[in-house]
Design a protein around this motif. Structure first.
Motif, PDB file in Angstrom:
ATOM      1  N   CYS A  24      66.249 115.704 101.956  1.00 37.53           N
ATOM      2  CA  CYS A  24      67.130 114.982 102.867  1.00 37.53           C
ATOM      3  C   CYS A  24      66.404 114.734 104.188  1.00 37.53           C
ATOM      4  CB  CYS A  24      68.393 115.802 103.106  1.00 37.53           C
ATOM      5  SG  CYS A  24      69.454 115.149 104.390  1.00 37.53           S
ATOM      6  N   CYS A  83      68.592 117.101 107.226  1.00 43.46           N
ATOM      7  CA  CYS A  83      68.536 118.568 107.220  1.00 43.46           C
ATOM      8  C   CYS A  83      67.259 119.086 106.547  1.00 43.46           C
ATOM      9  CB  CYS A  83      69.775 119.146 106.543  1.00 43.46           C
ATOM     10  SG  CYS A  83      69.906 118.725 104.800  1.00 43.46           S
ATOM     11  N   CYS A 120      71.469 113.706 101.853  1.00 44.40           N
ATOM     12  CA  CYS A 120      72.237 114.588 100.992  1.00 44.40           C
ATOM     13  C   CYS A 120      73.732 114.461 101.267  1.00 44.40           C
ATOM     14  CB  CYS A 120      71.777 116.042 101.143  1.00 44.40           C
ATOM     15  SG  CYS A 120      72.361 116.871 102.622  1.00 44.40           S
ATOM     16  N   CYS A 167      75.113 116.014 104.582  1.00 41.44           N
ATOM     17  CA  CYS A 167      74.851 115.248 105.797  1.00 41.44           C
ATOM     18  C   CYS A 167      75.631 113.937 105.797  1.00 41.44           C
ATOM     19  CB  CYS A 167      73.355 114.970 105.940  1.00 41.44           C
ATOM     20  SG  CYS A 167      72.418 116.459 106.268  1.00 41.44           S
TER      21      CYS A 167
HETATM   22 ZN   LIG Z   1      71.021 116.781 104.517  1.00 49.26          ZN
END
Ligand SMILES: [Zn+2]
Length: 74
Positions: A14, A17, A33, A36
């Motif tokens: 991702c 993150c 992801c 998020c």
């Molecule tokens: Zn993420």
């Protein structure tokens, strides 16, 4: 250290993150992801971390626009 190449193959990192995840969407060629994605959807300017997420999106957007311009110049 254990490496499971088969399972990692379907996971992507991702861009916010930086966690490996199988569930998510692609935004401007980058993987986002589900966690998020949910945070971005529910994010308001009053939330802690708003600037962080906003800056990440700006970074991705600017990178994307650079690529577009670059391609057009060739
Ligand atoms: Zn993420």
């Amino acid at each position: 250290m254990v490496l499971h190449m088969e399972s990692i193959a379907t996971k992507r990192k991702c861009f916010i993150c930086e966690q490996q995840s199988e569930d998510g969407i692609e935004v401007l060629g980058k993987f986002l992801c589900t966690n998020c994605q949910q945070k971005l959807i529910n994010l308001s300017p009053f939330d802690e971390g708003y600037d962080f997420y906003r800056q990440k999106m700006i970074d991705i957007w600017e990178g994307y626009m650079r690529d577009i311009k670059y391609e057009n110049r060739i």
